[in-house]
Design a protein around this motif. Sequence first.
Motif, PDB file in Angstrom:
ATOM      1  N   LYS A  80       0.822  -1.278  -0.025  1.00 17.11           N
ATOM      2  CA  LYS A  80      -0.031  -0.075  -0.019  1.00 17.11           C
ATOM      3  C   LYS A  80       0.840   1.223   0.038  1.00 17.11           C
ATOM      4  O   LYS A  80       1.514   1.583   0.912  1.00 17.11           O
ATOM      5  N   THR A  81       0.766   2.064  -1.001  1.00 15.51           N
ATOM      6  CA  THR A  81       1.638   3.322  -1.074  1.00 15.51           C
ATOM      7  C   THR A  81       0.660   4.465  -1.042  1.00 15.51           C
ATOM      8  O   THR A  81       1.187   5.694  -1.408  1.00 15.51           O
ATOM      9  N   SER A  82      -0.521   4.511  -0.658  1.00 17.79           N
ATOM     10  CA  SER A  82      -1.398   5.675  -0.359  1.00 17.79           C
ATOM     11  C   SER A  82      -2.324   5.297   0.638  1.00 17.79           C
ATOM     12  O   SER A  82      -3.001   4.148   0.458  1.00 17.79           O
ATOM     13  N   PRO A  83      -2.504   6.200   1.607  1.00 18.18           N
ATOM     14  CA  PRO A  83      -1.497   7.479   1.863  1.00 18.18           C
ATOM     15  C   PRO A  83      -0.189   7.030   2.150  1.00 18.18           C
ATOM     16  O   PRO A  83       0.201   6.251   2.798  1.00 18.18           O
ATOM     17  N   ASN A  99       2.696  14.735   3.240  1.00 21.06           N
ATOM     18  CA  ASN A  99       2.189  13.531   2.459  1.00 21.06           C
ATOM     19  C   ASN A  99       2.457  13.789   1.105  1.00 21.06           C
ATOM     20  O   ASN A  99       2.710  14.758   0.586  1.00 21.06           O
ATOM     21  N   LEU A 100       2.374  12.740   0.374  1.00 20.36           N
ATOM     22  CA  LEU A 100       2.865  12.421  -0.952  1.00 20.36           C
ATOM     23  C   LEU A 100       2.272  13.675  -2.001  1.00 20.36           C
ATOM     24  O   LEU A 100       2.928  14.478  -2.828  1.00 20.36           O
ATOM     25  N   ALA A 189      12.342  10.550  -7.530  1.00 22.90           N
ATOM     26  CA  ALA A 189      11.477  10.118  -8.570  1.00 22.90           C
ATOM     27  C   ALA A 189      10.251   9.669  -8.183  1.00 22.90           C
ATOM     28  O   ALA A 189      10.112   8.908  -7.212  1.00 22.90           O
ATOM     29  N   THR A 190       9.187   9.891  -9.041  1.00 20.86           N
ATOM     30  CA  THR A 190       7.818   9.473  -8.569  1.00 20.86           C
ATOM     31  C   THR A 190       6.984   9.044  -9.916  1.00 20.86           C
ATOM     32  O   THR A 190       6.165   8.322  -9.854  1.00 20.86           O
ATOM     33  N   ASN A 191       7.891   8.880 -10.950  1.00 18.52           N
ATOM     34  CA  ASN A 191       7.312   8.525 -12.220  1.00 18.52           C
ATOM     35  C   ASN A 191       8.444   7.865 -13.084  1.00 18.52           C
ATOM     36  O   ASN A 191       9.535   8.159 -12.939  1.00 18.52           O
ATOM     37  N   ILE A 192       7.954   6.976 -14.099  1.00 16.62           N
ATOM     38  CA  ILE A 192       8.843   6.386 -15.047  1.00 16.62           C
ATOM     39  C   ILE A 192       7.884   6.544 -16.336  1.00 16.62           C
ATOM     40  O   ILE A 192       6.653   5.870 -16.271  1.00 16.62           O
ATOM     41  N   PRO A 204       5.986   5.051  -3.502  1.00 20.73           N
ATOM     42  CA  PRO A 204       5.634   6.091  -4.321  1.00 20.73           C
ATOM     43  C   PRO A 204       6.661   7.088  -4.812  1.00 20.73           C
ATOM     44  O   PRO A 204       6.646   7.902  -5.664  1.00 20.73           O
ATOM     45  N   ILE A 205       7.715   6.883  -4.064  1.00 23.51           N
ATOM     46  CA  ILE A 205       8.971   7.924  -4.248  1.00 23.51           C
ATOM     47  C   ILE A 205      10.200   7.355  -3.912  1.00 23.51           C
ATOM     48  O   ILE A 205      10.285   6.654  -2.848  1.00 23.51           O
ATOM     49  N   ARG A 206      11.354   7.523  -4.754  1.00 23.42           N
ATOM     50  CA  ARG A 206      12.596   6.966  -4.407  1.00 23.42           C
ATOM     51  C   ARG A 206      13.598   7.731  -4.976  1.00 23.42           C
ATOM     52  O   ARG A 206      13.303   8.729  -5.773  1.00 23.42           O
ATOM     53  N   LEU A 207      14.858   7.414  -4.390  1.00 23.01           N
ATOM     54  CA  LEU A 207      15.708   8.477  -4.756  1.00 23.01           C
ATOM     55  C   LEU A 207      16.559   7.762  -6.069  1.00 23.01           C
ATOM     56  O   LEU A 207      16.299   6.783  -6.507  1.00 23.01           O
ATOM     57  N   VAL A 208      16.965   8.908  -6.969  1.00 22.39           N
ATOM     58  CA  VAL A 208      17.984   8.508  -7.928  1.00 22.39           C
ATOM     59  C   VAL A 208      18.977   9.494  -7.949  1.00 22.39           C
ATOM     60  O   VAL A 208      19.170  10.604  -8.313  1.00 22.39           O
TER      61      VAL A 208
END
Length: 297
Positions: A80-83, A99-100, A189-192, A204-208
Amino acid sequence: MRKTKITSEQHYINRRKLLKLATTLGIVAGSMAIPRSSLAKLQDELGDDLTDYKSITNYNNFYEFSVDKGGIGDLAKNFKTSPWTIEIGGLVDKPKEYNLASLLKRFNHVNRVYRLRCVEAWSMVIPWGGIKLADLIDDVKPKANAKFVRFETAVKRDQMPGVRGKVIPFPYEEGLRLDEATHDLTLLATNIYSKPLLNQNGAPIRLVVPWKYGFKSIKSIVKIEFTDKMPATTWANRNSKEYGFYANVNPNVDHPRWSQGSERRIGEFFRRKTLMFNGYSKQVSDLYKGMDLNVNI
Ligand SMILES: Nc1nc2c(c(=O)[nH]1)N[C@H]1C(S)=C(S)[C@@H](COP(=O)(O)O)O[C@H]1N2
Ligand SMILES: [Mo]
């Protein structure tokens, strides 16, 4: 660095279809039919092709779910990534809990195509979307004695079958020097391919951090902490002779058990040479002036 702008995936797919059609019709790339600028959307600034979405989302390292690279998506489907909240604290004037959604509203969205080079000597080219870590750091006002940033991944025992594993302890933790963290290339990052990250990629969010080995790019972040001492990190704790704190991509320093001089680009047949700082020397080598990178691995 030339910025490669990624538009929507639909646009990307249309371009791909167009290219395929052009190839079928024998139209040479660069002719009137396909302007060069649209070709750039399929490549990074070195002219390397983007890795396809299927490979990016089906070949993963995410030990909280499994040490196997295939099938993480399936094992992570109930995560579960929300909330989602991220706690930011330590040596800052303005500790915060975002919050995201509020985080994404507050900061500019950027799109960046980066090479991802795993310490295991495979690599991909990924079109990321997200925010600049520098923007968030600016917002919380680090104190003068803050020198490092520490990151921590969520641990949800009921949703992460891998956290019972014994290879590494959890929570997964990572760190950067403050000047690395505020570097323009460093993203949260939140998207690919313009789609929200799938769980296997660190939703839902990671370092790059594209000039460092992939293990620095910590996934599913719940905590960011500013410190005055170099933080402990998961892989350096496990074996500091194999995985250092800096973990800059460096073809001249081999892993004790394999060469780092070349890599397998996912989707390609022949191995290719590994580039110093993963090809980002111009942008980042100044950060390490005067440091012996054979010692500070
Ligand atoms: N929390 C966490 N983050 C992680 C890992 C992990 O096991 N757990 N693996 C790292 C490694 S070794 C790599 S190569 C990249 C892989 O990212 P990708 O699966 O999105 O390609 O994530 C990094 N971030
Ligand atoms: Mo990795």
